[in-house]
Design an enzyme around this catalytic site. Sequence first.
Site, PDB file in Angstrom:
ATOM      1  N   SER A  38       1.653   2.872  -9.769  1.00 39.42           N
ATOM      2  CA  SER A  38       0.977   3.049  -8.485  1.00 39.42           C
ATOM      3  C   SER A  38       1.628   2.193  -7.409  1.00 39.42           C
ATOM      4  O   SER A  38       2.222   1.140  -7.702  1.00 39.42           O
ATOM      5  CB  SER A  38      -0.493   2.644  -8.643  1.00 39.42           C
ATOM      6  OG  SER A  38      -1.132   2.530  -7.395  1.00 39.42           O
ATOM      7  N   TYR A  64      -7.590  -3.629 -10.249  1.00 42.97           N
ATOM      8  CA  TYR A  64      -6.844  -2.393 -10.522  1.00 42.97           C
ATOM      9  C   TYR A  64      -5.348  -2.614 -10.327  1.00 42.97           C
ATOM     10  O   TYR A  64      -4.534  -2.194 -11.159  1.00 42.97           O
ATOM     11  CB  TYR A  64      -7.327  -1.262  -9.606  1.00 42.97           C
ATOM     12  CG  TYR A  64      -6.542   0.017  -9.799  1.00 42.97           C
ATOM     13  CD1 TYR A  64      -6.766   0.826 -10.908  1.00 42.97           C
ATOM     14  CD2 TYR A  64      -5.561   0.405  -8.887  1.00 42.97           C
ATOM     15  CE1 TYR A  64      -6.035   1.993 -11.110  1.00 42.97           C
ATOM     16  CE2 TYR A  64      -4.827   1.569  -9.074  1.00 42.97           C
ATOM     17  CZ  TYR A  64      -5.073   2.364 -10.177  1.00 42.97           C
ATOM     18  OH  TYR A  64      -4.330   3.511 -10.373  1.00 42.97           O
TER      19      TYR A  64
END
Length: 241
Positions: A38, A64
């Site tokens: 990501s 995250y």
Amino acid sequence: ANLKPFSTYETNIRGTYTLLDSINSNKKNIKSVLVASSDKVYGNYPKKYLPYKEDYKLKATYPYEVSKASCDMISKSFSGELFNLPIIITRFTNIFGPGQLNFSALIPDIIKTVILNKTFTPRGDGTAIRDFIYVKDIVSIYLLLSEKLYKNKKFSGEIFNAGTNKPITVKKVIERILIRNNKKKELKKILKLIKEKKTKGEISFQFMDCKKINKYFKWKPHYSFDKGIKETLNWYTKYLK
């Protein structure tokens, strides 16, 4: 993820090393592994340093982001000389398109608001900058990279960013979706709501340099934001109704 980091770490970190360890035990049968990382792993850089490049130091802080950065390090380890697994790490911008049922994400949330005439609850003031890439472009990247890695292991251990190179504010995303659906009154209400709303727990600016994947493989996105949104709206209209 921010409120309950344990499940995030369990899923992303334990999930990564468990799967790669299993692949390592059957490496003769596995020819190509793509890790879905990501843009969040880069953390929070000042706007002047953007777009993110693949060689930037990872500055993840939120749960995250940390979990995904850990996945990258684990994957790099398994692609190294000790295990020598064929692995490419991909770092994508925000992906949108048909089939995304996580309605806490911006685009599904605002589309649901439009189609079902629900009340939209903003999480920030709309000034955050992101890059949004259509899911069909992501599929084309995965197919391309998996084939290239299958044919040539020299690409193992490489990291590739991918996006559109056309960052946009969250406010603009909301405007373009609502105006496309002739929801001008609703748009005014939403813009009034977000005006004084402060963004918490999220990075302000995120978009990436995508020159490397073009240099290596001549890849460019085929879908504009508006073309992707049109297909996405058609899918959600059928799904939600």
